[in-house]
Design a protein around this motif. Structure first.
Motif, PDB file in Angstrom:
ATOM      1  N   ALA A 104     -24.087 -15.616 -24.578  1.00 16.06           N
ATOM      2  CA  ALA A 104     -23.059 -14.596 -24.362  1.00 16.06           C
ATOM      3  C   ALA A 104     -21.794 -15.226 -23.791  1.00 16.06           C
ATOM      4  CB  ALA A 104     -23.594 -13.517 -23.414  1.00 16.06           C
ATOM      5  N   LYS A 105     -21.963 -16.137 -22.851  1.00 16.78           N
ATOM      6  CA  LYS A 105     -20.804 -16.801 -22.257  1.00 16.78           C
ATOM      7  C   LYS A 105     -20.059 -17.663 -23.277  1.00 16.78           C
ATOM      8  CE  LYS A 105     -22.214 -16.926 -17.382  1.00 16.78           C
ATOM      9  NZ  LYS A 105     -22.588 -17.787 -16.241  1.00 16.78           N
ATOM     10  N   GLN A 106     -20.808 -18.293 -24.188  1.00 16.88           N
ATOM     11  CA  GLN A 106     -20.169 -19.098 -25.236  1.00 16.88           C
ATOM     12  C   GLN A 106     -19.300 -18.220 -26.136  1.00 16.88           C
ATOM     13  OE1 GLN A 106     -23.432 -21.012 -27.242  1.00 16.88           O
ATOM     14  NE2 GLN A 106     -23.624 -22.661 -25.705  1.00 16.88           N
ATOM     15  N   ILE A 107     -19.845 -17.053 -26.490  1.00 22.08           N
ATOM     16  CA  ILE A 107     -19.095 -16.135 -27.349  1.00 22.08           C
ATOM     17  C   ILE A 107     -17.848 -15.635 -26.626  1.00 22.08           C
ATOM     18  CG2 ILE A 107     -19.183 -13.855 -28.452  1.00 22.08           C
ATOM     19  CD1 ILE A 107     -22.198 -14.418 -28.930  1.00 22.08           C
TER      20      ILE A 107
ATOM     21  N   ILE B 189     -19.216  -6.132 -26.852  1.00 19.52           N
ATOM     22  CA  ILE B 189     -20.655  -6.087 -27.141  1.00 19.52           C
ATOM     23  C   ILE B 189     -21.345  -7.249 -26.422  1.00 19.52           C
ATOM     24  CG2 ILE B 189     -22.404  -6.225 -28.950  1.00 19.52           C
ATOM     25  CD1 ILE B 189     -20.331  -4.956 -30.851  1.00 19.52           C
ATOM     26  N   ALA B 190     -20.680  -8.414 -26.439  1.00 14.63           N
ATOM     27  CA  ALA B 190     -21.222  -9.569 -25.713  1.00 14.63           C
ATOM     28  C   ALA B 190     -21.214  -9.303 -24.207  1.00 14.63           C
ATOM     29  CB  ALA B 190     -20.408 -10.820 -26.042  1.00 14.63           C
ATOM     30  N   HIS B 191     -20.153  -8.666 -23.712  1.00 14.13           N
ATOM     31  CA  HIS B 191     -20.111  -8.291 -22.298  1.00 14.13           C
ATOM     32  C   HIS B 191     -21.296  -7.380 -21.942  1.00 14.13           C
ATOM     33  CE1 HIS B 191     -16.402  -9.994 -20.694  1.00 14.13           C
ATOM     34  NE2 HIS B 191     -15.744  -9.627 -21.800  1.00 14.13           N
ATOM     35  N   TYR B 192     -21.580  -6.423 -22.806  1.00 18.06           N
ATOM     36  CA  TYR B 192     -22.668  -5.480 -22.567  1.00 18.06           C
ATOM     37  C   TYR B 192     -24.012  -6.202 -22.478  1.00 18.06           C
ATOM     38  CZ  TYR B 192     -26.156  -1.872 -23.596  1.00 18.06           C
ATOM     39  OH  TYR B 192     -27.253  -1.063 -23.568  1.00 18.06           O
ATOM     40  N   TYR B 193     -24.273  -7.090 -23.453  1.00 18.60           N
ATOM     41  CA  TYR B 193     -25.555  -7.800 -23.450  1.00 18.60           C
ATOM     42  C   TYR B 193     -25.643  -8.827 -22.318  1.00 18.60           C
ATOM     43  CZ  TYR B 193     -26.865  -5.618 -27.859  1.00 18.60           C
ATOM     44  OH  TYR B 193     -27.215  -4.711 -28.814  1.00 18.60           O
TER      45      TYR B 193
ATOM     46  N   ALA C 163     -24.081  -7.834 -13.090  1.00 17.73           N
ATOM     47  CA  ALA C 163     -24.239  -6.895 -14.205  1.00 17.73           C
ATOM     48  C   ALA C 163     -23.209  -5.781 -14.134  1.00 17.73           C
ATOM     49  CB  ALA C 163     -25.645  -6.316 -14.206  1.00 17.73           C
ATOM     50  N   ILE C 164     -22.958  -5.248 -12.934  1.00 25.64           N
ATOM     51  CA  ILE C 164     -22.043  -4.104 -12.826  1.00 25.64           C
ATOM     52  C   ILE C 164     -20.614  -4.503 -13.183  1.00 25.64           C
ATOM     53  CG2 ILE C 164     -21.432  -4.352 -10.368  1.00 25.64           C
ATOM     54  CD1 ILE C 164     -21.779  -1.276 -10.186  1.00 25.64           C
ATOM     55  N   ILE C 165     -20.269  -5.770 -12.970  1.00 29.70           N
ATOM     56  CA  ILE C 165     -18.931  -6.243 -13.372  1.00 29.70           C
ATOM     57  C   ILE C 165     -18.777  -6.166 -14.885  1.00 29.70           C
ATOM     58  CG2 ILE C 165     -17.403  -8.262 -13.433  1.00 29.70           C
ATOM     59  CD1 ILE C 165     -18.690  -9.127 -10.749  1.00 29.70           C
ATOM     60  N   GLU C 166     -19.810  -6.627 -15.590  1.00 34.07           N
ATOM     61  CA  GLU C 166     -19.782  -6.593 -17.060  1.00 34.07           C
ATOM     62  C   GLU C 166     -19.760  -5.155 -17.577  1.00 34.07           C
ATOM     63  OE1 GLU C 166     -19.284  -9.352 -18.702  1.00 34.07           O
ATOM     64  OE2 GLU C 166     -19.472 -10.519 -16.851  1.00 34.07           O
ATOM     65  N   TYR C 167     -20.564  -4.292 -16.959  1.00 29.25           N
ATOM     66  CA  TYR C 167     -20.618  -2.891 -17.407  1.00 29.25           C
ATOM     67  C   TYR C 167     -19.282  -2.192 -17.171  1.00 29.25           C
ATOM     68  CZ  TYR C 167     -25.591  -2.639 -18.568  1.00 29.25           C
ATOM     69  OH  TYR C 167     -26.813  -2.791 -19.179  1.00 29.25           O
ATOM     70  N   LYS C 168     -18.607  -2.526 -16.085  1.00 28.27           N
ATOM     71  CA  LYS C 168     -17.307  -1.915 -15.819  1.00 28.27           C
ATOM     72  C   LYS C 168     -16.292  -2.299 -16.892  1.00 28.27           C
ATOM     73  CE  LYS C 168     -17.340  -1.094 -10.838  1.00 28.27           C
ATOM     74  NZ  LYS C 168     -16.760  -1.424  -9.511  1.00 28.27           N
ATOM     75  N   LEU C 169     -16.326  -3.571 -17.309  1.00 26.06           N
ATOM     76  CA  LEU C 169     -15.431  -4.016 -18.387  1.00 26.06           C
ATOM     77  C   LEU C 169     -15.694  -3.250 -19.676  1.00 26.06           C
ATOM     78  CD1 LEU C 169     -15.479  -7.875 -17.808  1.00 26.06           C
ATOM     79  CD2 LEU C 169     -13.470  -6.404 -17.680  1.00 26.06           C
TER      80      LEU C 169
ATOM     81  N   GLY D  96     -20.047   2.773 -30.799  1.00 21.81           N
ATOM     82  CA  GLY D  96     -20.387   2.991 -32.199  1.00 21.81           C
ATOM     83  C   GLY D  96     -21.800   2.512 -32.472  1.00 21.81           C
ATOM     84  N   PRO D  97     -22.106   2.230 -33.741  1.00 17.97           N
ATOM     85  CA  PRO D  97     -23.470   1.811 -34.097  1.00 17.97           C
ATOM     86  C   PRO D  97     -23.942   0.557 -33.358  1.00 17.97           C
ATOM     87  CG  PRO D  97     -22.207   2.369 -36.059  1.00 17.97           C
ATOM     88  CD  PRO D  97     -21.234   2.365 -34.928  1.00 17.97           C
ATOM     89  N   GLN D  98     -23.016  -0.384 -33.120  1.00 14.46           N
ATOM     90  CA  GLN D  98     -23.412  -1.623 -32.438  1.00 14.46           C
ATOM     91  C   GLN D  98     -23.517  -1.467 -30.915  1.00 14.46           C
ATOM     92  OE1 GLN D  98     -20.371  -4.283 -34.350  1.00 14.46           O
ATOM     93  NE2 GLN D  98     -22.157  -5.584 -34.709  1.00 14.46           N
ATOM     94  N   LEU D  99     -22.866  -0.437 -30.387  1.00 11.16           N
ATOM     95  CA  LEU D  99     -22.862  -0.208 -28.942  1.00 11.16           C
ATOM     96  C   LEU D  99     -23.058   1.288 -28.698  1.00 11.16           C
ATOM     97  CD1 LEU D  99     -22.565  -1.268 -26.086  1.00 11.16           C
ATOM     98  CD2 LEU D  99     -20.081  -1.165 -26.325  1.00 11.16           C
ATOM     99  N   ASP D 100     -24.304   1.644 -28.431  1.00 12.15           N
ATOM    100  CA  ASP D 100     -24.672   3.048 -28.267  1.00 12.15           C
ATOM    101  C   ASP D 100     -24.218   3.573 -26.899  1.00 12.15           C
ATOM    102  OD1 ASP D 100     -26.093   5.515 -28.906  1.00 12.15           O
ATOM    103  OD2 ASP D 100     -27.500   4.875 -27.356  1.00 12.15           O
ATOM    104  N   GLU D 101     -23.383   4.602 -26.907  1.00 10.56           N
ATOM    105  CA  GLU D 101     -22.823   5.127 -25.647  1.00 10.56           C
ATOM    106  C   GLU D 101     -23.898   5.748 -24.764  1.00 10.56           C
ATOM    107  OE1 GLU D 101     -19.158   7.880 -23.936  1.00 10.56           O
ATOM    108  OE2 GLU D 101     -19.648   7.956 -26.089  1.00 10.56           O
TER     109      GLU D 101
END
Length: 458
Positions: free
Chosen positions: A52-55, A64-68, A82-88, A96-101
């Motif tokens: 994820a960090k490489q991407i 999507i990479a931030h989420y994972y 984790a909460i830092i990434e989720y806030k972003l 959408g389909p790749q990131l389910d709300e």
């Protein structure tokens, strides 16, 4: 080849290379991103984080990479990252389909709750009631957060919606019971708590609310049992222990109460919870009631460090600030009952110049009757009896005590009474004593009486 042709070939080559890079990036990156959740599922969280960090190093806006990456941090128990990434993701991502709300908001709301960011958590749960309106947990959590914000009207609506969706939701029934309890609707409160316990006897938080109702009804034995069961719930264990101790306080069993409050304090290793302040305050009260004043001062000082405006702690510290400097007052407040009787008798005989006739130990202090030794031929005269009452309770003497004193004086044929208190007198007590043969002696005069008695003895 002409210069123009060379330039044209170079431009075309650059365009083709750029197009190839774009195609590779758009085709390969999703494949790389899609492999992150697979790594997480396989338990290879370190590999998932690395990928994820490489991407993100190449594409910082790949949410999507931030989420994972956030999900991988959660698996590693690194929720603060984790909460830092989720806030972003929350602030920037398009769902959408790749990131389910729905999945994202459920996870994000739980994280916000963990870090006590209740306003943001409420926003997410309100969105979840729209995204997933048939899930009672979303309504329960929204109601719970409104309750924490003291919006009981809105909280009640969400809790009632919860039990509409799931009639067997024990925690929602318990919360409805609690809100009825707060509005003094004790009948409905008891009914809802009983439903909660019947539905889920192992939901021990329900016993906490039951204990509160029983405590208000003065059924202390039942309340103590309920608070004991409530302690099995780790989330409310500290609060249940404090309430358990408060029942012992109401029964004047200060040693038992102090043990509970000490346990509650020890549960908060970092000394950060608001409940810990109440545990310290009640522990100090137990020490004060049992005349362990120095221990009480230690607890008040701990509270004052964290919250200078907490209850009457500042006043308590001011009241006892001269205790260390005044040995007479210290002995008066902290000595044993036997020693206290001797101190009071010495004060009457040596400082106030009265012969002691009767001396009785009381729960609030000591009561003495005596006759004035300075009256000429007092032994052969009809005795003019004076009453002396020495209080060492931590609270100011109230008017009902002064009224009772007057009745006792009449019953024992006393012509005058002196009340001594290190904690002062209420305004109503002072008003009642005006014009009556009852003199209220404050702490300063008490100190003087005690010191004169000691000087006379010397």
């Amino acid at each position: 080849m002409s210069p123009f042709a060379i330039v044209a070939v170079c431009v075309l080559a650059i365009f083709i290379i750029g197009l190839l890079v774009f195609i590779i990036k758009t085709t390969m990156t999703p494949k790389k991103v899609e492999s992150i959740p697979k790594l997480i599922k396989q338990g290879k969280t370190q590999n998932a984080i690395k990928l994820a960090k490489q991407i993100l190093a190449k594409d910082p806006k790949n949410f999507i990479a931030h989420y994972y990456l956030g999900k991988a941090y959660l698996k590693e128990n690194k929720s603060e990252l984790a909460i830092i990434e989720y806030k972003l993701v929350n602030e920037n991502a398009l769902f959408g389909p790749q990131l389910d709300e729905l999945s994202f908001r459920q996870e994000y709301a739980q994280l916000l709750m963990k870090y006590n960011q209740l306003q943001e958590a409420l926003k997410n749960y309100l969105l979840l009631t729209k995204l997933d309106p048939k899930n009672p947990e979303n309504f329960y959590n929204a109601g719970y957060l409104y309750e924490q914000a003291n919006r009981y009207d809105l909280a009640m609506g969400f809790m009632q919606k919860t039990v509409m969706l799931n009639t067997r939701h024990a925690k929602a029934h318990a919360e409805i019971g609690l809100m009825h309890y707060r509005t003094k609707n004790f009948g409905e409160a008891k009914k809802e708590i009983d439903i909660a316990i019947k539905l889920s006897p192992e939901t021990y938080s329900s016993y906490y609310y039951l204990g509160k109702i029983e405590k208000d009804a003065k059924d202390l034995a039942a309340a103590i049992k309920s608070f004991e069961k409530a302690q099995r719930d780790p989330e409310i264990k500290q609060k249940a222990i404090i309430e358990h101790g408060s029942c012992f306080m109401l029964a004047n069993r200060f040693d038992n109460a102090a043990m509970d409050f000490q346990r509650a304090i020890e549960l908060d290793k970092e000394n950060l919870k608001g409940e810990t302040l109440y545990a310290r305050y009640f522990l100090a009260t137990c020490y004060e009631k049992s005349r362990q004043i120095e221990k009480a001062i230690e607890q008040w000082e701990q509270i004052y460090k964290r919250n200078k405006a907490f209850r009457d702690v500042s006043a308590k510290l001011s009241e006892y600030k001269d205790l260390q400097a005044n040995d007479y007052l210290k002995d008066y407040l902290t000595c044993s009952n036997d020693e206290f009787v001797i101190i009071c008798k010495n004060a009457v005989e040596k400082s106030l110049k009265h012969q002691v006739v009767t001396c009785d130990l009381k729960k609030w202090g000591c009561q003495i009757t005596g006759v004035d030794k300075s009256t000429e031929g007092w032994r052969n005269m009809r005795k003019q009896v004076t009453m002396f009452r020495f209080f060492r309770e931590p609270d100011p003497v109230e008017d009902d005590v002064v009224r009772e004193t007057q009745d006792t004086m009449k019953a024992q044929n006393c012509q005058k009474c002196y009340l001594f208190s290190s904690s002062g007198y209420s305004n109503t007590a002072k008003h009642f004593a005006e014009g009556r043969p009852i003199e209220l002696i404050d702490k300063i005069k008490l100190e003087s009486v005690l010191s004169k008695a000691d000087s006379s003895e010397a």
